[in-house]
Structure formats: C-alpha cells, structure tokens
Design an enzyme around this catalytic site. Structure first.
Site, mmCIF file in Angstrom:
data_model
loop_
_atom_site.group_PDB
_atom_site.id
_atom_site.type_symbol
_atom_site.label_atom_id
_atom_site.label_comp_id
_atom_site.label_asym_id
_atom_site.label_seq_id
_atom_site.Cartn_x
_atom_site.Cartn_y
_atom_site.Cartn_z
ATOM 1 N N HIS A 276 0.857 -1.180 0.000
ATOM 2 C CA HIS A 276 0.000 0.000 0.000
ATOM 3 C C HIS A 276 0.893 1.231 0.000
ATOM 4 C CE1 HIS A 276 -3.681 2.244 0.695
ATOM 5 N NE2 HIS A 276 -3.049 2.954 1.605
ATOM 6 N N ASP B 237 -15.311 1.678 6.987
ATOM 7 C CA ASP B 237 -14.386 2.745 6.588
ATOM 8 C C ASP B 237 -15.091 3.800 5.743
ATOM 9 O OD1 ASP B 237 -11.865 4.096 6.247
ATOM 10 O OD2 ASP B 237 -12.007 3.423 4.175
ATOM 11 N N ARG C 116 -15.586 12.041 8.183
ATOM 12 C CA ARG C 116 -14.290 12.710 8.431
ATOM 13 C C ARG C 116 -14.041 13.802 7.397
ATOM 14 N NH1 ARG C 116 -10.158 8.201 7.820
ATOM 15 N NH2 ARG C 116 -8.638 9.829 8.178
ATOM 16 N N SER D 292 -8.372 3.404 8.944
ATOM 17 C CA SER D 292 -8.927 3.403 7.591
ATOM 18 C C SER D 292 -8.068 2.546 6.647
ATOM 19 C CB SER D 292 -8.984 4.859 7.109
ATOM 20 O OG SER D 292 -9.292 4.922 5.759
ATOM 21 N N LYS E 194 -8.797 -1.943 5.659
ATOM 22 C CA LYS E 194 -8.974 -2.399 4.270
ATOM 23 C C LYS E 194 -7.883 -3.396 3.900
ATOM 24 C CE LYS E 194 -9.233 1.909 3.121
ATOM 25 N NZ LYS E 194 -9.356 3.257 2.629
HETATM 26 N N1 URA Z 1 -6.072 6.715 2.778
HETATM 27 C C1 URA Z 1 -7.091 5.991 3.319
HETATM 28 O O1 URA Z 1 -7.458 4.943 2.818
HETATM 29 N N2 URA Z 1 -7.669 6.487 4.436
HETATM 30 C C2 URA Z 1 -7.300 7.633 5.034
HETATM 31 O O2 URA Z 1 -7.862 7.993 6.039
HETATM 32 C C3 URA Z 1 -6.260 8.372 4.451
HETATM 33 C C4 URA Z 1 -5.646 7.889 3.318
#
Ligand code: URA
Length: 444
Positions: free
Chosen positions: A85, A165, A172, A187, A191
């Site tokens: 990621h 999320d 947010r 977040s 995932k």
């Molecule tokens: N990327 C994400 O998936 N979530 C966040 O909160 C910030 C960046």
C-alpha cells in the site's frame, strides 16, 4: 454503553476498551449510531488521539465490519499472500501497478485493494478504470480467482470489505477530521487486513507531493500502522519515502497506464521509480518467505522485470478482470487521448531545481483528471507526461512537460500553473535524497 457515553469518555481524554470500540463500530454499520455521533467521535479522537491498544481495536472492528477473505478453498500457499500500500503522493499510486505484477512474477500472491484518487493524489483504480472493460469492483470470488490464477489483482473498495471505513471516511471528510494518525491507521489498515495477507509492505511518503506533509508525520503514521499490523498478527515493513517531486514522468489516469506498460516492457525506466519498485517488491518477496534477505530478493525481482515476466503477469491481470487481452501490446490503441497535447516550456533556460508537486497534482484536478469530492467524475484522458526531474536542464528544446488538455483554455491555465510550480535555477541543484529514506520492520 450508549454512543454518547463513549464519545464523552474519549472527549474527556479517557481510554476506550476494545468492547466499547467494537460496539460503536458495529453501531455505525447497522445504523444505530448517527452521523452526528460519528462526527463527534472522530473529532474526539482527532483531538485526544488513541493509544496502541485502542488503534488495534478500532482497526480490527473496522476490518470485521465486513467479510475477511478466506483463502482456504484456493489452490495457493497462504504464507505467500503479501500486500502493499502507499499512503499517497503525486505520481506515487502507479507504483502499485508496477509492484503487483512484479511481485506476482516472483511467486508472491497479491490481493490488492486500492482506491480512487482524491484531491491532489491520484488513485490506482482511476488508472485501471481508463482501460476499457476492466472491472475494478468484481465479486469477491472473481477477485480471489484472479489472484490465484495470475498472482495478483487490483480492485477498488467494495461494500463487502471493511464497509465501516466508507461510512466513517464520509463524515471525516466534512468534519475536518481526516488528518488523524489513529483514524488514518484504522482506515488504511482495516482495508488491508480484510484481504487476509500474511505480510504487508507500506510506503509512507513525505514532501510536497505527499499526503503526509512532514517526515515526522510520516514516521508517526508508519509507527502506528506497524504496531497495528503486529497487533493483528501480520508482519510488516514500512518504507518512509521522499515525495518532494513528481514521481516518475506522468500524472493522470490513462497516461500513467502508458507509463506503467512502458516501465514493465523496458521502454522507460525512471531511476527513482525503479528504485522504489524494486525496494517494495524485495520486501514483499522476503515477507512471503521466498528469499532470505532483501539483497537476494531485489536481484531476483530485477531479473523478472528484465526478462518480461512482470509484463506478462500484468497482461494476464488486466484480462482476468475484463480488460483487453492485448492491452500490454497496444495500450494506446485502447486508451482515450486528449484533444490537445503540447509541451510547456520554462520562461528561461536553466536547471529544474525544485517543484511543488502538490500544485502539479492540483493542476491535474483543474484539467478534469482528478476530483475534489469522492463522487466527482474524472476525465481519464487528460494529464501531464514527460515531466522533468530535479536536475534536468530545461531549454527551448527541453520542455518542463507535455500537457494533455481538453481545450486551449484549459491548456493555457495548466501551463501557467506548471511554470509557477517548477523553480528553474542557473546552477544544478543538489540531488534529491534517495527515494527510500528509512525502514521500519515489525513482526507479530
Ligand atoms: N487513505 C485511506 O485509505 N484512508 C485515510 O484515512 C487516508 C488515506
């Protein structure tokens, strides 16, 4: 406990326990927690933070708000499932498109859940969506089958995986609570953990093109994510990266797909992109148990890149999710191109000394190739290519970049922004630091 009691506790600086956090996240998904309560909770977390145990509990509750992929029926060795990621940066998301097939070519299984671009950072799924027929939101079985058959697949967020999320992020986004280490950790990691990897490699960038503005912020986020990975039983390597310039030479959906194919087929290999791709892939190979050390793993990855195996895997991945079988052979045949493509030159000759990469990302948004709000549509064809690198000599013959725009007026506005975003100096500047600044490894 009522949601308001938990919010009050966090508001007053107390620590929440795992059962309280789990119940609150459950309430978000089933609808018993209101939008206002989500907003108050995220603000309380933003202001007071969360300790490691709270961050682990939040992440696991968010992961478990949907399905966690079960690989037991697939004919693959689960110890080789390793994902990657990136925390985001201008030109940085295409690294996923390069690493996934390369790691797959080296024997790693990579189930990659990526995202759409937002604000000045692009998104892997926007790039893949520019390919006709590509399905970035397939049913979980199709995704898992693609990973088992081709070694890797990249898809976007789905309602099945970590649905909490999307609900929390929406709030947010409009309550000024995006920039919280605890909430970003929850977040991203919920995932990533939903695809049940055994290892994770995450790049966390800082600099003008990065989501995290300072190296200190990037390190805090990296530390937090590595604690949470270990708490979830997953080995991880965080690479801190320097994203103080546009990464690679293209910015935009279709043009970064072309850059991706050019890289994998050996037609183009920007030095910083190459270094980052090999660094991330090598860490993944080691986490998958396919090499003893990153030196040997890097050497292996270099060979798989040079002999065309990574390009072959990329071609198979694209067609496994509905894209054209000959995409890698003829990318420009399948991708849309913009009406106007013209170079923009610096006002005076000299060396590219500094660039405001965020401003370049925002130029793409203004061209129509990025979005300000998650629901905005984007134009896949527009973008910037042949972008200069720090230290390049600019002149009447050597432009800053090519601008791909929908019309003359948009081209002119983009050209003015690009010229203002790149500083030109009479003398060559100091070289950029290496792309990988530091590394944090943690085993559970
Ligand atoms: N990327 C994400 O998936 N979530 C966040 O909160 C910030 C960046």
């Amino acid at each position: 406990m009522q949601p308001q009691d938990l919010i009050r506790k966090k508001r007053d600086g107390q620590t929440l326990d795992s059962a309280e956090i789990t119940a609150f996240v459950h309430g978000i998904v089933e609808g018993s927690v209101s939008q206002g309560q989500i907003g108050a909770f995220t603000m309380a977390v933003y202001l007071n933070g969360m300790n490691a145990a709270e961050r682990i509990a939040l992440t696991l509750a968010m992961r478990d708000s949907g399905n966690v992929l079960d690989w037991s029926a697939m004919p693959i060795d689960p110890s080789r499932i390793v994902d990657k990621h990136s925390s985001g940066g201008v030109g940085d998301e295409k690294i996923t498109l390069l690493v996934v097939p390369l790691a797959a070519a080296c024997g790693v299984y990579v189930p990659n859940l990526s995202g759409w671009g937002l604000d000045y950072c692009g998104g892997e799924i926007d790039m893949l969506d520019s390919v006709p027929g590509y399905n970035g939101a397939p049913p979980p079985e199709t995704f898992m089958r693609a990973v088992a058959d081709t070694g890797g697949a990249i898809i976007g967020p789905t309602p099945d995986l970590a649905p909490a999320d999307a609900k929390i992020f929406k709030v947010r986004d409009v309550t000024a609570t995006v920039e919280s280490v605890a909430l970003i950790t929850g977040s991203i990691m919920s995932k990533k953990l939903a695809s049940a990897p055994r290892g994770l490699v995450i790049t966390v960038g800082s600099g003008s093109g990065a989501y995290m503005a300072t190296a200190d912020d990037a390190r805090k986020l990296a530390q937090s994510m590595s604690e949470v990975a270990a708490g979830a039983g997953v080995a991880s390597v965080m690479l801190l990266t320097d994203l103080d310039a546009v990464l690679g030479t293209a910015v935009g959906a279709a043009v970064e797909m072309v850059e991706t194919v050019d890289f994998l087929t050996g037609r183009h290999g920007d030095a910083r992109v190459t270094d980052l791709v090999l660094s991330v892939t090598a860490e993944m190979i080691v986490l998958a148990g396919l090499a003893d050390n990153v030196g040997a793993a890097r050497h292996f990855a270099e060979k798989r890149l040079a002999d065309g195996t990574a390009a072959e895997h990329f071609a198979r991945m694209i067609s496994a999710l509905g894209g054209p079988a000959d995409f890698v052979a003829r990318p420009t045949h399948h991708l849309k191109s913009a009406a106007i493509m013209r170079p923009v030159f610096a006002d005076e000759a000299g060396f590219a000394a500094r660039m405001n990469a965020k401003e370049i990302g925002l130029t793409l948004v203004a061209l129509g190739g990025g979005r300000k709000r998650p629901e905005d549509p984007i134009d896949h064809a527009v973008g910037l290519t042949d972008f200069c690198q720090i230290g390049d000599q600019l002149s009447d013959d050597k432009p800053i970049c090519m601008i791909h725009a929908r019309d003359e007026a948009e081209w002119e506005r983009a050209a003015a922004r690009v010229r203002a975003a790149v500083d030109v100096a009479a003398a060559p500047p100091a070289p950029l630091p290496p792309i990988v600044i530091d590394r944090i490894e943690r085993r559970p």
